[in-house]
Design an enzyme around this catalytic site. Structure first.
Site, mmCIF file in Angstrom:
data_model
loop_
_atom_site.group_PDB
_atom_site.id
_atom_site.type_symbol
_atom_site.label_atom_id
_atom_site.label_comp_id
_atom_site.label_asym_id
_atom_site.label_seq_id
_atom_site.Cartn_x
_atom_site.Cartn_y
_atom_site.Cartn_z
ATOM 1 N N THR C 96 0.962 -1.104 0.410
ATOM 2 C CA THR C 96 0.057 0.316 -0.122
ATOM 3 C C THR C 96 0.945 0.807 0.153
ATOM 4 O O THR C 96 2.126 1.339 1.234
ATOM 5 C CB THR C 96 -1.216 0.194 1.553
ATOM 6 O OG1 THR C 96 -2.012 -0.918 0.882
ATOM 7 C CG2 THR C 96 -1.494 1.358 1.138
ATOM 8 N N LYS C 171 -6.967 2.040 -3.860
ATOM 9 C CA LYS C 171 -7.263 1.572 -1.912
ATOM 10 C C LYS C 171 -6.769 2.813 -1.261
ATOM 11 O O LYS C 171 -7.640 2.581 0.136
ATOM 12 C CB LYS C 171 -5.914 1.657 -2.058
ATOM 13 C CG LYS C 171 -4.912 0.596 -0.418
ATOM 14 C CD LYS C 171 -5.335 -0.400 -0.081
ATOM 15 C CE LYS C 171 -5.050 -0.990 1.211
ATOM 16 N NZ LYS C 171 -4.770 -2.156 1.442
ATOM 17 N N LYS C 239 -2.608 6.640 8.898
ATOM 18 C CA LYS C 239 -1.934 7.053 7.803
ATOM 19 C C LYS C 239 -2.559 7.086 6.558
ATOM 20 O O LYS C 239 -2.564 8.231 5.889
ATOM 21 C CB LYS C 239 -0.847 5.978 7.867
ATOM 22 C CG LYS C 239 0.235 6.573 6.751
ATOM 23 C CD LYS C 239 0.637 4.908 6.504
ATOM 24 C CE LYS C 239 0.009 3.922 5.745
ATOM 25 N NZ LYS C 239 0.621 2.854 5.004
#
Lengths: 291, 291, 291, 291
Positions: C96, C171, C239
């Protein structure tokens, strides 16, 4: 000099009543806990034992109690204000209440032939002592003239806002902005300190610029000193934020900033700071390790 | 009198440079669009054609450009500031940049033997004209002494904050609070009007109490007059809110209030008000039918 | 059967690589801490000592490491992926990362003649073990065909989204929604319990209606059991929320809900729950007395 | 088969009543606008002209009306429910009301010797038609047994939650979470599209992962098709968010996420989408140029 009455002798009401006496007005007073009127009696006030008797004795009666429930009780209890008002009697409620409560009281006073003003104030204990309150009045404009000498003794400025409910709306709006600004100050001081700056330096920069206001000076210093003694308790700030957000709901005004501040204030109450000063809000932003 | 240089002659830089000239300092100036220096030349400044030449001519060079990108370009372009600095040369960047940019420039200046201050300001065009800016300085304290006569000509107060990055953090913190307060004012005025109150009455009450600040007075009047001519554009406010929230991310400081204000500012930019004054934020709170 | 490589043998990468082996593919593996590949070697994988050697040995190399920094290091270190890619070599980064990192890596791979896919996944450890991940791929569509047998072994669904950066954006969008939903679940469970309801009853009602989703079932049970063992740590959720809010900043999309959730997650990290599972977010809503 | 009554024949009530008839129960019906019961009469129901007559005719009376005001009117009007209840009579209010309203009605029913259940539902028009509602019941457990055959005809699941007020709290909690999720979906779809992704691709990825829920599928498709025909109007969602935030105020539970969603919903109502479906919330996130 006027023949005034005063109901409520708490943190705010007592110095306000004292300023009426000092200005030379004749004053009849009542407080649920009679002992709190002692200094007023010594200064020349006449004490009675029910709200009804205050209204009976005075031409214009001012009231300053803690919340809407107390304001309602003073009016609608068996020996309450409503039993005593009538033609020639004026009633001025300076407590902070919601617009609905102001309206209920006002309509009842007027229904009996009396005159009514809601007149909540901006300012806390020190301005109350100094006769420096800002008074937001609404209701019967005819009563304003008779109350004005009293307002002049208690405050530095009176604004007349129109029909009943207008002053309560104004007060909520101002306190909503105060809540947003306490939240902004809490975040600013915490961010500054986390960035390695001195909190005092931030207050210093603020005091020199376009954001300079008395509250940042006073509450900023209190936050840095971790002095959370209640001047205006966090739970009252949260209550006003809640009522303001509901007023926004009523008028379909989106209030994202105030709503965020309200949830911060709720978090502060949940964390146990409800009875501390509103500047304890900073503890919801600071690291828990900090304390 | 000092031998100063000035880079940047935009809305802010031009009046700041003019105040240096008026105070009697010798001034070498540069601006990408040279024509904007005309009034400075007429007042006695010497114009050159690269940042490098400014630094070469002056003991201390001030810079005031629009954003971090411009601040970087002025320094690191082929005939940029960095090519000219060295022992005995001071460079004072007064532009608003993030702490990282301040650090990059500062380290590069120091690496060549020069002295560096970051010195962002609080205040917009009118204070810049009046020499009433608040200057937040950080970096080489030795340079502060040489820059101080210049600061005195441009501002009313200088605060020294410590190491490089500190002034950028302070500036972001102050502008974050400004964003929250513009949001609070937008919500307050809209709620007041929706409740049937006059917007002017709210400003009047605010001006008499603990929340009274120059910004509410100025921006409140602009909001009511629907005067959205950019003094400080909404997109710059949004940029500063974004950078402040990121600074909070970096230090793990939760900033619910500032984050809510940031999203309001983004909404305003999305609605087409990016280049209007920050007080156009009120249009994200008002009913669309209002306009 | 294909000749694949796999870089990264952590909580996610190890079971993903194992599924490639189980599906019969030839596999060359590398992990910084070589000992973590032991079970893969026993199952038939060949272990090498640099990312470069993986790429040299395999036609298509998959990578699954912890964060953008690790993904960059794997590629750009002296014996990194970039040194080995070229015509006929495919590189599939399943970590990611933000769109900018994906682009940097992709452009470097393509510049040397290699083919590139970014292919982040939806799903955590259990779906990784079960080969039930959802794979979001973007980049060189020609490489998709060669990687598909691998994707089929590791996931249950592959979606091709277009040019490089698209999968990273997808994502982030999905994880932003996940953050908002974890916040909603935290608030829902806490409000239900404060109202005197059983938390299980809320989960029961949710499971029967239009909001029923696997995450509420799993994370809801974990919250009630106060089981905060990290499956997906709160700091990673924070995050992703931060990166999503920044993506919104970039595209001027106001994200009030996600921003509020981001600040809640920051508060959770500040309170000391950064390394606990994201469902520890509920502790920012619950009364501190509760724990 | 039971002898049931049904008050309210609107979008929800009509198909619910029809399912009671289809299951073979004897049914007496009442609706303020009598013409809306036509299909029920044709299917075998008996129509009467006051709520009182329904209660007189039936052992257990169900009620499904629009809001707390309507629920109160049905009970406390001169020929209302309260006049008819007594020993042996059961009253089941399936309308969505706040806990205070549920309590007022429940206490009044019980004071006259009747039995009471509040039983709000999760699910809108289509589940009402399909007999697939989720029923949240609270109050007199003895009445549950007599009402259960009716619940089985109208819903797929019944949860008993305890004392009066519990079901209203549960319903508000679930709808609060629904509001947060509609907000999350609005932000997700808008961010995806602004990033160059297809909205359908996001729905596709969501449907395969841990966030997959019926609502995202249905409302996501409606958002993409810009089909805002009201199934559950935005103003009702906003009302439930407001009541949930107030419930949080009551219990001192901070609800930052729900509060942010509430302000988004208020903005949507202010923009003119109050009577559109709740999925019109996406228009508060999208660029105004989009429409």
């Amino acid at each position: 000099m006027a023949n005034y009455g005063f109901i409520g002798s708490g943190l705010m009401g007592n110095p306000m009543a004292m300023n009426l006496i000092k200005a030379g007005h004749q004053l009849t007073v009542y407080n649920r806990d009679a002992s709190k009127c002692q200094n007023l009696i010594e200064a020349g006030a006449t004490q009675v034992s029910t709200p009804l008797e205050v209204v009976a004795a005075a031409d214009v009666t001012f009231c300053m109690v803690a919340d809407p429930e107390a304001a309602m009780a003073v009016c609608f209890s068996p020996h309450g204000v409503i039993q005593g008002v009538g033609p020639g009697k004026g009633y001025v409620d300076m407590s902070t209440v919601d617009p609905q409560t102001a309206e209920k009281i006002g309509i009842s006073v007027q229904a009996r032939g009396g005159e009514y003003l809601e007149a909540p104030v901006s300012g806390t204990v020190q301005p109350a002592r100094d006769g420096e309150l800002v008074i937001m009045a609404a209701g019967d404009e005819a009563l304003l003239e008779k109350a004005q000498p009293g307002f002049d003794a208690m405050g530095k400025k009176t604004v007349f806002l129109g029909e009943i409910g207008a002053a309560a709306s104004m007060k909520l709006t101002v306190n909503m902005m105060m809540g947003s600004m306490i939240a902004a100050l809490s975040e600013g001081l915490t961010l500054a300190q986390a960035s390695g700056l001195e909190g005092e330096a931030l207050l210093d920069v603020l005091s020199a610029g376009a954001l300079a206001c008395p509250m940042f000076k006073g509450k900023g210093a209190a936050m840095l000193a971790e002095n959370f003694t209640a001047n205006f308790p966090l739970k009252h700030l949260q209550k006003d934020l809640r009522l303001a957000v509901q007023l926004g709901d009523h008028h379909r005004v989106p209030l994202a900033n105030a709503a965020a501040s309200n949830e911060m204030a709720k978090r502060g109450c949940q964390m146990g700071f409800a009875d501390e000063d509103m500047c304890a809000l900073i503890k919801t932003v600071q690291s828990p390790q900090k304390k």
